[in-house]
Motif scaffolding. Structure first.
Motif, PDB file in Angstrom:
ATOM      1  N   VAL A 233       0.835  -1.198   0.000  1.00 34.37           N
ATOM      2  CA  VAL A 233       0.000   0.000   0.000  1.00 34.37           C
ATOM      3  C   VAL A 233       0.874   1.255   0.000  1.00 34.37           C
ATOM      4  CG1 VAL A 233      -1.683   1.337   1.323  1.00 34.37           C
ATOM      5  CG2 VAL A 233      -1.948  -1.135   1.107  1.00 34.37           C
ATOM      6  N   GLY A 234       1.959   1.229   0.785  1.00 33.80           N
ATOM      7  CA  GLY A 234       2.828   2.395   0.863  1.00 33.80           C
ATOM      8  C   GLY A 234       3.525   2.696  -0.449  1.00 33.80           C
ATOM      9  N   ILE A 235       4.075   1.664  -1.097  1.00 33.64           N
ATOM     10  CA  ILE A 235       4.795   1.877  -2.353  1.00 33.64           C
ATOM     11  C   ILE A 235       3.851   2.319  -3.461  1.00 33.64           C
ATOM     12  CG2 ILE A 235       6.118   0.714  -4.161  1.00 33.64           C
ATOM     13  CD1 ILE A 235       7.367  -1.012  -1.994  1.00 33.64           C
ATOM     14  N   VAL A 236       2.727   1.620  -3.608  1.00 29.98           N
ATOM     15  CA  VAL A 236       1.780   1.980  -4.671  1.00 29.98           C
ATOM     16  C   VAL A 236       1.194   3.365  -4.414  1.00 29.98           C
ATOM     17  CG1 VAL A 236      -0.391   1.343  -5.789  1.00 29.98           C
ATOM     18  CG2 VAL A 236       1.256  -0.431  -5.176  1.00 29.98           C
ATOM     19  N   GLY A 237       0.868   3.670  -3.164  1.00 28.65           N
ATOM     20  CA  GLY A 237       0.348   4.996  -2.851  1.00 28.65           C
ATOM     21  C   GLY A 237       1.363   6.085  -3.120  1.00 28.65           C
ATOM     22  N   TYR A 238       2.642   5.823  -2.817  1.00 28.23           N
ATOM     23  CA  TYR A 238       3.684   6.811  -3.076  1.00 28.23           C
ATOM     24  C   TYR A 238       3.907   6.990  -4.575  1.00 28.23           C
ATOM     25  CZ  TYR A 238       8.245   9.101  -2.911  1.00 28.23           C
ATOM     26  OH  TYR A 238       9.286   9.977  -3.086  1.00 28.23           O
ATOM     27  N   LEU A 239       3.881   5.894  -5.329  1.00 28.67           N
ATOM     28  CA  LEU A 239       4.022   6.000  -6.780  1.00 28.67           C
ATOM     29  C   LEU A 239       2.847   6.759  -7.399  1.00 28.67           C
ATOM     30  CD1 LEU A 239       5.333   2.422  -7.683  1.00 28.67           C
ATOM     31  CD2 LEU A 239       6.650   4.562  -7.612  1.00 28.67           C
ATOM     32  N   ALA A 240       1.669   6.638  -6.801  1.00 28.55           N
ATOM     33  CA  ALA A 240       0.486   7.295  -7.353  1.00 28.55           C
ATOM     34  C   ALA A 240       0.471   8.793  -7.061  1.00 28.55           C
ATOM     35  CB  ALA A 240      -0.785   6.644  -6.794  1.00 28.55           C
ATOM     36  N   TYR A 241       0.979   9.204  -5.901  1.00 25.10           N
ATOM     37  CA  TYR A 241       0.883  10.619  -5.507  1.00 25.10           C
ATOM     38  C   TYR A 241       2.235  11.318  -5.407  1.00 25.10           C
ATOM     39  CZ  TYR A 241      -3.964   9.524  -4.440  1.00 25.10           C
ATOM     40  OH  TYR A 241      -5.269   9.123  -4.529  1.00 25.10           O
ATOM     41  N   GLY A 242       3.343  10.571  -5.447  1.00 29.73           N
ATOM     42  CA  GLY A 242       4.660  11.176  -5.438  1.00 29.73           C
ATOM     43  C   GLY A 242       4.965  11.897  -4.139  1.00 29.73           C
ATOM     44  N   VAL A 243       5.736  12.954  -4.237  1.00 24.78           N
ATOM     45  CA  VAL A 243       6.143  13.699  -3.047  1.00 24.78           C
ATOM     46  C   VAL A 243       4.967  14.427  -2.403  1.00 24.78           C
ATOM     47  CG1 VAL A 243       8.517  13.996  -3.848  1.00 24.78           C
ATOM     48  CG2 VAL A 243       6.772  15.681  -4.468  1.00 24.78           C
ATOM     49  N   ASP A 244       3.845  14.497  -3.086  1.00 22.99           N
ATOM     50  CA  ASP A 244       2.655  15.143  -2.529  1.00 22.99           C
ATOM     51  C   ASP A 244       1.808  14.187  -1.698  1.00 22.99           C
ATOM     52  OD1 ASP A 244       3.289  17.564  -3.749  1.00 22.99           O
ATOM     53  OD2 ASP A 244       2.308  16.971  -5.627  1.00 22.99           O
ATOM     54  N   ALA A 245       2.271  12.944  -1.519  1.00 20.45           N
ATOM     55  CA  ALA A 245       1.521  11.976  -0.716  1.00 20.45           C
ATOM     56  C   ALA A 245       1.368  12.504   0.706  1.00 20.45           C
ATOM     57  CB  ALA A 245       2.235  10.630  -0.706  1.00 20.45           C
ATOM     58  N   ASP A 246       0.142  12.493   1.186  1.00 22.49           N
ATOM     59  CA  ASP A 246      -0.154  13.045   2.503  1.00 22.49           C
ATOM     60  C   ASP A 246      -0.223  11.920   3.528  1.00 22.49           C
ATOM     61  OD1 ASP A 246      -0.698  14.876   4.447  1.00 22.49           O
ATOM     62  OD2 ASP A 246      -2.398  15.800   3.405  1.00 22.49           O
ATOM     63  N   ALA A 247      -0.267  12.305   4.786  1.00 24.43           N
ATOM     64  CA  ALA A 247      -0.452  11.350   5.876  1.00 24.43           C
ATOM     65  C   ALA A 247      -1.633  11.811   6.721  1.00 24.43           C
ATOM     66  CB  ALA A 247       0.808  11.247   6.730  1.00 24.43           C
ATOM     67  N   PRO A 248      -2.721  11.033   6.752  1.00 21.09           N
ATOM     68  CA  PRO A 248      -2.907   9.728   6.136  1.00 21.09           C
ATOM     69  C   PRO A 248      -3.109   9.829   4.628  1.00 21.09           C
ATOM     70  CG  PRO A 248      -4.938  10.419   7.173  1.00 21.09           C
ATOM     71  CD  PRO A 248      -3.921  11.456   7.521  1.00 21.09           C
ATOM     72  N   ILE A 249      -2.898   8.741   3.943  1.00 22.18           N
ATOM     73  CA  ILE A 249      -2.984   8.728   2.487  1.00 22.18           C
ATOM     74  C   ILE A 249      -4.389   9.058   2.015  1.00 22.18           C
ATOM     75  CG2 ILE A 249      -3.441   6.251   2.455  1.00 22.18           C
ATOM     76  CD1 ILE A 249      -1.566   8.379  -0.186  1.00 22.18           C
ATOM     77  N   THR A 250      -5.392   8.828   2.862  1.00 23.23           N
ATOM     78  CA  THR A 250      -6.765   9.150   2.477  1.00 23.23           C
ATOM     79  C   THR A 250      -6.960  10.650   2.282  1.00 23.23           C
ATOM     80  OG1 THR A 250      -7.311   9.069   4.842  1.00 23.23           O
ATOM     81  CG2 THR A 250      -7.804   7.115   3.531  1.00 23.23           C
ATOM     82  N   GLU A 251      -6.069  11.486   2.881  1.00 21.28           N
ATOM     83  CA  GLU A 251      -6.156  12.928   2.683  1.00 21.28           C
ATOM     84  C   GLU A 251      -5.767  13.321   1.262  1.00 21.28           C
ATOM     85  OE1 GLU A 251      -6.864  15.759   5.128  1.00 21.28           O
ATOM     86  OE2 GLU A 251      -8.075  13.986   5.518  1.00 21.28           O
ATOM     87  N   SER A 252      -4.993  12.476   0.579  1.00 25.79           N
ATOM     88  CA  SER A 252      -4.605  12.754  -0.804  1.00 25.79           C
ATOM     89  C   SER A 252      -5.664  12.321  -1.802  1.00 25.79           C
ATOM     90  CB  SER A 252      -3.281  12.042  -1.139  1.00 25.79           C
ATOM     91  OG  SER A 252      -2.245  12.472  -0.295  1.00 25.79           O
ATOM     92  N   MET A 253      -6.605  11.524  -1.358  1.00 26.11           N
ATOM     93  CA  MET A 253      -7.650  11.010  -2.251  1.00 26.11           C
ATOM     94  C   MET A 253      -8.786  12.016  -2.355  1.00 26.11           C
ATOM     95  SD  MET A 253      -7.508   7.102  -0.754  1.00 26.11           S
ATOM     96  CE  MET A 253      -8.694   6.440  -1.912  1.00 26.11           C
ATOM     97  N   PRO A 254      -9.545  11.981  -3.430  1.00 28.34           N
ATOM     98  CA  PRO A 254     -10.641  12.948  -3.598  1.00 28.34           C
ATOM     99  C   PRO A 254     -11.742  12.760  -2.567  1.00 28.34           C
ATOM    100  CG  PRO A 254     -10.729  11.259  -5.305  1.00 28.34           C
ATOM    101  CD  PRO A 254      -9.442  11.049  -4.582  1.00 28.34           C
TER     102      PRO A 254
END
Length: 499
Positions: free
Chosen positions: A351-372
């Motif tokens: 989940v961490g690698i795929v989420g980071y590849l999807a959002y890059g350096v803009d990946a937030d914590a928690p990752i749900t904050e980066s999702m629409p």
């Protein structure tokens, strides 16, 4: 899903996600949980202590219809010959023996204790360390935890065997004046450290556990506050204030008989949310969006941050002894934990690698904050919020129960203060990754590596009694763990100050 995705208005989105939250909370199915309870865990030491050694089964003493040992039918229980071995048995009915669980069920319980909310920070953790170094650090952290818990298992089994032999010899009248006192706490987590490290060492372990559990409560409160922030479009601090009655009220729970039946449901909801986040992130990454930047190794100077976040995700280390004490073959506990940790950590890394590849350096914590904030994503966030509410009482009960023993005349006040402390810190430190870095760097590293090393060395007679090659390994692992943990804490505190 077609019905949900066709909803476009913001009002309908709020109604939908709120309905999912309350529907799952009140009407979802029940499941079993045998880990955390209001009472202290009874280990296998109690089982051995109550076993018979060549004598008849002891029933309740003092019954006229069912005379006890040394008592004539219809006689009084005061006539019991106190010199007989069985006369020393407590005359109250014995507590029910703990149920024995097998290897597979132990793996399921370990998995349930490991997977919480730490995985939500893994995409941003990879931004701190880089993908390559992050994967290596995760393997090192897993090895450190397994190594530490194997040390606990070794001490546990030796004490268990010693208790059995001591009980057997006492039945035969053999004096053990030189044998260490195994304590009255059984071989629970509290009894294990109390037996080996004494009251001061046991208090240190318990207070460290309190800090860890408070940190978990802060992370849970932050997540709920951020969910309400996006659901009602309010500032983050306001969302945390809106959710504050939940942790404050749940701190007053003194028994989890009602909640523990839903804890497995919470784990199922977490797994469902993890799979959704994984699929959603993979779908976003497959679109090959341009402009994303990723760190592979060049951001590695921030790697201690990853260590703290990764260790925070291994909260199950505090549940290791209670689960092991219920296993029919406790010598297999470390193997069961390794199987559980391998699967759980593998899924979290994915989940961490795929989420980071999807959002890059803009990946937030928690990752749900980066999702629409569309209805579909908000619905799954509602499932995760429900899981947090279901498991928060179980996570906080060990800390509040220990504080009750320290302040027996102010239980309600202390619990209220603990809840207010959690809410206040969640408002003051609104970044989940910073809290997980601090707690994982200090508390979880201590519980999974440092305390087990101290326990093992003390049990085996101190540093002088340890072979030089083994001592070198223990010292190296401890120094590396302390250095990484302290660095993770410093990095996280510095980020809090800067922000």
């Amino acid at each position: 899903f077609p019905l949900v995705t066709n909803i476009r208005s913001t009002l309908c989105c709020k109604c939908c996600t709120s309905s999912v939250f309350f529907f799952v909370f009140f009407f979802f199915f029940q499941a079993e949980d045998g880990i955390r309870d209001a009472q202290e865990s009874r280990g296998l030491g109690d089982v051995y202590k109550r076993q018979e050694y060549g004598g008849p089964t002891v029933k309740s003493m003092g019954s006229k219809d069912d005379p006890g040992p040394g008592e004539q039918p219809g006689g009084d229980d005061d006539d019991v010959d106190e010199s007989t071995p069985l006369a020393s048995v407590v005359r109250e009915p014995a507590a029910p023996l703990p149920a024995k669980i097998g290897f597979g069920y132990a793996v399921a319980l370990f998995t349930k204790s490991i997977i919480g909310v730490g995985w939500l920070n893994m995409p941003k953790a990879f931004n701190k360390s880089g993908i390559v170094l992050g994967c290596l650090l995760a393997l090192v952290a897993m090895g450190a935890v397994v190594f530490g818990l194997r040390l606990i298992t070794d001490v546990y089994l030796q004490l268990l065997q010693r208790r059995a032999h001591q009980s057997d010899d006492e039945e035969q009248g053999i004096d053990h004046a030189t044998m260490p006192d195994l304590g009255d706490g059984g071989l629970s987590l509290d009894g294990l450290y109390l037996t080996v490290l004494g009251p001061r060492g046991n208090n240190l372990v318990n207070w460290t556990m309190v800090v860890c559990q408070v940190g978990i409560g802060i992370v849970f409160t932050i997540f709920l506050g951020e969910y309400l922030e996006d659901l009602f479009d309010v500032p983050k601090q306001v969302g945390t204030l809106l959710v504050s009655p939940i942790p404050v009220a749940l701190m007053q729970v003194r028994t989890v008989e009602g909640f523990k039946e839903y804890s497995a449901v919470g784990t199922v909801l977490v797994l469902v949310t993890m799979l959704f986040v994984l699929g959603f992130s993979a779908n976003k990454f497959s679109r090959h969006e341009t402009g994303l930047h990723h760190h592979w190794v060049e951001n590695g100077w921030n790697f201690p941050w990853f260590w703290g976040i990764c260790f925070f995700s291994m909260e199950g280390v505090w549940c290791y002894v209670p689960i092991m004490s219920c296993m029919s073959n406790p010598e297999h506990a470390s193997s069961a934990f390794m199987v559980s940790l391998s699967g759980s950590l593998g899924l979290m890394l994915l989940v961490g690698i795929v989420g980071y590849l999807a959002y890059g350096v803009d990946a937030d914590a928690p990752i749900t904050e980066s999702m629409p904030d569309d209805p579909l994503c908000m619905s799954f966030r509602a499932l995760m919020a429900t899981s947090v509410v279901l498991t928060l009482p179980l996570q906080m009960l060990p800390a509040s129960a220990f504080l009750d023993t320290q302040f027996p005349e102010r239980e309600a006040t202390v619990r209220l203060g603990l809840g207010l402390l959690v809410v206040s810190l969640a408002i003051a430190i609104p970044a989940m990754d910073d809290v997980t870095g601090i707690i994982g760097g200090l508390g979880m590293t201590a519980g999974g590596l440092i305390f087990p090393v101290i326990l093992w060395v003390t049990h085996h007679g101190g540093l002088e009694a340890i072979p030089s090659h083994r001592l070198l390994l223990l010292v190296s692992a401890s120094v590396a763990g302390v250095a990484m943990g302290v660095a993770a804490c410093i990095w996280s505190v510095a980020d809090v100050v800067n922000s």
